[in-house]
Design a protein around this motif. Structure first.
Motif, PDB file in Angstrom:
ATOM      1  N   LEU A 135       1.003  -1.532  -0.057  1.00 52.05           N
ATOM      2  CA  LEU A 135      -0.268   0.042  -0.009  1.00 52.05           C
ATOM      3  C   LEU A 135       1.106   1.390  -0.321  1.00 52.05           C
ATOM      4  CD1 LEU A 135      -2.798   0.916  -0.407  1.00 52.05           C
ATOM      5  CD2 LEU A 135      -2.526   0.983   2.580  1.00 52.05           C
ATOM      6  N   SER A 136       2.048   1.776   0.878  1.00 51.97           N
ATOM      7  CA  SER A 136       2.798   2.662   1.007  1.00 51.97           C
ATOM      8  C   SER A 136       3.358   2.985  -0.679  1.00 51.97           C
ATOM      9  CB  SER A 136       3.852   2.071   1.935  1.00 51.97           C
ATOM     10  OG  SER A 136       4.857   1.445   2.096  1.00 51.97           O
ATOM     11  N   HIS A 137       3.543   1.325  -1.037  1.00 51.22           N
ATOM     12  CA  HIS A 137       4.265   1.862  -2.176  1.00 51.22           C
ATOM     13  C   HIS A 137       3.669   2.506  -3.312  1.00 51.22           C
ATOM     14  CE1 HIS A 137       7.126   1.501  -6.231  1.00 51.22           C
ATOM     15  NE2 HIS A 137       6.444   0.396  -6.390  1.00 51.22           N
ATOM     16  N   PHE A 138       2.481   2.262  -3.365  1.00 49.75           N
ATOM     17  CA  PHE A 138       0.923   2.126  -4.291  1.00 49.75           C
ATOM     18  C   PHE A 138       1.343   3.428  -3.542  1.00 49.75           C
ATOM     19  CE2 PHE A 138      -3.489   2.467  -4.623  1.00 49.75           C
ATOM     20  CZ  PHE A 138      -3.787   2.904  -6.119  1.00 49.75           C
ATOM     21  N   CYS A 139       0.866   4.605  -3.097  1.00 49.82           N
ATOM     22  CA  CYS A 139       0.459   5.557  -2.390  1.00 49.82           C
ATOM     23  C   CYS A 139       1.492   6.859  -2.994  1.00 49.82           C
ATOM     24  CB  CYS A 139       0.298   6.124  -1.118  1.00 49.82           C
ATOM     25  SG  CYS A 139      -0.997   4.529  -0.543  1.00 49.82           S
ATOM     26  N   SER A 140       3.184   5.810  -3.034  1.00 49.12           N
ATOM     27  CA  SER A 140       3.888   7.015  -3.473  1.00 49.12           C
ATOM     28  C   SER A 140       4.222   7.114  -4.655  1.00 49.12           C
ATOM     29  CB  SER A 140       5.335   6.392  -2.134  1.00 49.12           C
ATOM     30  OG  SER A 140       5.697   5.458  -2.474  1.00 49.12           O
TER      31      SER A 140
END
Length: 348
Positions: A135-140
């Motif tokens: 999720l963090s990679h998707f958001c960033s």
């Protein structure tokens, strides 16, 4: 801004003739690499996670009379256990009307994303941190690019809310605001919280990691009567019709490994040192009749975030069930308005 909720008495008709065609006209579909296994177990298939985005600029081009003319930012939807992107079409519709672009990542084991077990009924994961890293990679990457410098907000439900909370703790500046809807800060397991990790851990050590946990069952087209309690029957029937049409949406049960990781995630989320790391203003919406997550731990989480110095609110939605976005309009109206008002107002 003001707009009306969908008419429940003609829900399927409105979804089919208005909402879905509009969303399809501005829908962007994509794939991203899943985070690598943290325990050396290679996932099945190609290791890809599926996502969909809805740019507000494209939606604005449809010239909906009730839509906002202001582009406000991006809302990232983090869905719940056994869910999928398309289930959130109604919420996507409201966010778009309010001027927000929307991104939805289908978590590993869900929808069209990579699965760690072959059985399409089961959801499993070897380490809950992989959800957070995905999720963090998707958001960033995807969400930040779509935002174009505007705010990025989180809307996380149940398991997705717990994953989102994990991102807030590990990456404190990734989101500008966060709404956690019935977040799985602590799952209901049918056992005392102190006993559950030992029982589930023993089952995993005995070789049952990929087995279905007791009390869960394969997908059935029949709707459980419990899904109608305090819910909008037409919304529940719509959700079920989507699951019936797509085998990819028919995940229905957890493995022992998934429950083990959910309990490990819960312990981490409730650690005060981790709550102290949160810097994102947060709103937690709590159902008053929740069969899936523990309410006391939701309150504890909010209190600990407040103790850490971050703005955190808890709002109880009266006479409600776990899936707050599946409630009748009388409750749904306040629910949607509360979310949009929180995103729109200044929070100190």
């Amino acid at each position: 801004m003001q707009f009306e909720l969908l008419d429940e008495s003609h829900y399927a008709e409105i979804m089919n003739t208005t909402v879905v065609p509009a969303l399809e006209s501005c829908r962007v579909e994509g794939w991203m690499e899943a985070s690598p296994s943290l325990q050396g177990h290679a996932p099945h298939q190609n290791g890809k996670l599926h996502y969909v985005c809805y740019p507000a600029e494209d939606f604005d081009g449809l010239h909906r009379s009730e839509a906002s003319a202001r582009l406000r930012g991006v809302v990232v939807i983090s869905h719940g256990f056994t869910e999928f992107a398309e289930k959130y079409d109604e919420m996507v519709w409201y966010f778009l009307l309010a001027g927000y672009s929307v991104c939805v990542l289908e978590h590993r084991g869900h929808g069209f994303s990579v699965r760690d077990v072959q059985d399409p009924n089961l959801v499993s994961v070897d380490d809950w941190h992989r959800y957070v890293e995905d999720l963090s990679h998707f958001c960033s990457s995807v969400a930040q690019e779509l935002a174009g410098g505007r705010p990025v907000y989180l809307f996380g439900h149940s398991m997705g809310g717990a994953i989102g909370a994990g991102v807030l703790q590990r990456y404190p500046t990734l989101f500008d605001k966060a709404v956690l809807s019935s977040p799985m800060i602590a799952p209901r397991t049918g056992m005392p919280m102190l006993l559950a990790p030992m029982v589930v851990g023993a089952a995993c050590m005995a070789g049952f990691s990929s087995r279905m946990v007791p009390g869960h069952a394969p997908f059935s087209q029949a709707i459980d009567e419990r899904d109608y309690r305090r819910a909008s029957a037409n919304r529940i029937e719509w959700f079920q019709s989507l699951r019936t049409e797509h085998i990819e949406y028919q995940t229905s049960a957890a493995t022992f490994a998934w429950v083990r990781e959910a309990l490990r995630m819960s312990r981490s989320l409730l650690r005060q040192s981790n709550c102290d790391r949160i810097e994102t203003p947060m709103l937690l919406l709590q159902a008053t009749n929740d069969d899936y997550v523990l309410e006391r731990q939701e309150r504890q989480f909010v209190e600990q975030v407040q103790e850490g110095g971050c703005h955190a609110e808890l709002v109880r939605v009266e006479d409600s069930r776990h899936e707050l976005f599946g409630m009748p309009n009388a409750a749904m109206s306040s629910y949607v308005r509360t979310i949009l008002d929180f995103f729109d107002r200044a929070v100190h």
